[in-house]
Design an enzyme around this catalytic site. Sequence first.
Site, PDB file in Angstrom:
ATOM      1  N   HIS A 185      84.382  64.769  78.541  1.00  0.00           N
ATOM      2  CA  HIS A 185      85.044  64.093  79.666  1.00  0.00           C
ATOM      3  C   HIS A 185      86.147  63.165  79.138  1.00  0.00           C
ATOM      4  O   HIS A 185      87.251  63.120  79.671  1.00  0.00           O
ATOM      5  CB  HIS A 185      84.047  63.208  80.434  1.00  0.00           C
ATOM      6  N   LYS A 237      73.634  67.900  93.406  1.00  0.00           N
ATOM      7  CA  LYS A 237      73.015  67.394  92.170  1.00  0.00           C
ATOM      8  C   LYS A 237      72.192  66.135  92.415  1.00  0.00           C
ATOM      9  O   LYS A 237      72.626  65.248  93.151  1.00  0.00           O
ATOM     10  CB  LYS A 237      74.106  67.046  91.136  1.00  0.00           C
ATOM     11  N   ARG A 275      85.559  74.481  80.669  1.00  0.00           N
ATOM     12  CA  ARG A 275      84.995  74.882  79.380  1.00  0.00           C
ATOM     13  C   ARG A 275      84.790  76.376  79.289  1.00  0.00           C
ATOM     14  O   ARG A 275      84.632  76.924  78.205  1.00  0.00           O
ATOM     15  CB  ARG A 275      83.630  74.192  79.183  1.00  0.00           C
ATOM     16  N   SER A 292      77.106  67.131  80.471  1.00  0.00           N
ATOM     17  CA  SER A 292      76.145  66.098  80.876  1.00  0.00           C
ATOM     18  C   SER A 292      74.749  66.702  80.968  1.00  0.00           C
ATOM     19  O   SER A 292      73.755  66.043  80.640  1.00  0.00           O
ATOM     20  CB  SER A 292      76.529  65.515  82.239  1.00  0.00           C
TER      21      SER A 292
HETATM   22  O1  PNS Z   1      81.139  66.706  87.725  1.00  0.00           O
HETATM   23  P1  PNS Z   1      80.956  67.554  88.965  1.00  0.00           P
HETATM   24  O2  PNS Z   1      79.530  67.473  89.472  1.00  0.00           O
HETATM   25  O3  PNS Z   1      81.420  68.963  88.774  1.00  0.00           O
HETATM   26  O4  PNS Z   1      81.909  66.905  90.081  1.00  0.00           O
HETATM   27  C1  PNS Z   1      81.970  67.455  91.374  1.00  0.00           C
HETATM   28  C2  PNS Z   1      82.596  66.456  92.356  1.00  0.00           C
HETATM   29  C3  PNS Z   1      81.741  65.183  92.409  1.00  0.00           C
HETATM   30  C4  PNS Z   1      84.000  66.122  91.906  1.00  0.00           C
HETATM   31  C5  PNS Z   1      82.621  67.156  93.753  1.00  0.00           C
HETATM   32  O5  PNS Z   1      81.318  67.492  94.142  1.00  0.00           O
HETATM   33  C6  PNS Z   1      83.305  66.290  94.824  1.00  0.00           C
HETATM   34  O6  PNS Z   1      84.514  66.269  94.897  1.00  0.00           O
HETATM   35  N1  PNS Z   1      82.495  65.588  95.672  1.00  0.00           N
HETATM   36  C7  PNS Z   1      82.995  64.744  96.751  1.00  0.00           C
HETATM   37  C8  PNS Z   1      82.905  65.467  98.124  1.00  0.00           C
HETATM   38  C9  PNS Z   1      84.050  66.477  98.238  1.00  0.00           C
HETATM   39  O7  PNS Z   1      85.183  66.087  98.393  1.00  0.00           O
HETATM   40  N2  PNS Z   1      83.721  67.787  98.112  1.00  0.00           N
HETATM   41  C10 PNS Z   1      84.693  68.869  97.939  1.00  0.00           C
HETATM   42  C11 PNS Z   1      85.398  69.339  99.171  1.00  0.00           C
HETATM   43  S1  PNS Z   1      84.388  70.083 100.398  1.00  0.00           S
END
Ligand code: PNS
Length: 164
Positions: A17, A41, A90, A128
């Site tokens: 990250h 998650k 990745r 993670s």
């Molecule tokens: O590290 P991650 O878990 O891949 O991150 C995913 C994250 C937190 C960026 C994604 O789930 C997110 O943007 N969540 C906020 C809600 C949202 O905007 N969802 C996407 C559009 S429907």
Amino acid sequence: MRRAICPGSYDPVTVGHLDIIRRAAALFDEVVVLVAVNSSKKTMFTVQQRVQMLRAAVADIPGVCVESSDGLLAEYARSCGACALVKGVRSAQDLDYEQPMAHANRYLEPGLETVLLPAAPAVSWISSTIVREMLRYQQDISEMVPAGALEILSAQLQKENENR
Ligand code: PNS
């Protein structure tokens, strides 16, 4: 002034990250590292703990700040005037996950671009999920988590063990 967001769960932040955040900081004037909620998650660390670890990890990078949000990413981007989301990929699996997300965010906020940076080969196996798994089995994660964050993470785990 061009502002980007590096969104993620960061549960916890890894050296992978941090590499992406550093590269984003070199591309944009300002970078907001955003601890956001991934509804699919369940996390090991609280939002406050993740923010604290990230703040320690990015303390030496100019133009980078850390925030959190439990709302829609596209709305957060609009409210802070960000023009781009920056994420690391990745693998082909990551790309399959990020591509529809990028389209969804641009659908919600036209003009909001997603910039996907290929993970540095040396850290592309670190996630993670792997860090959490190693922690569950009391393995050494010191090369997988940024130094500043590691101190906070270790202190938190020690406190939790003492309270058990
Ligand atoms: O590290 P991650 O878990 O891949 O991150 C995913 C994250 C937190 C960026 C994604 O789930 C997110 O943007 N969540 C906020 C809600 C949202 O905007 N969802 C996407 C559009 S429907």
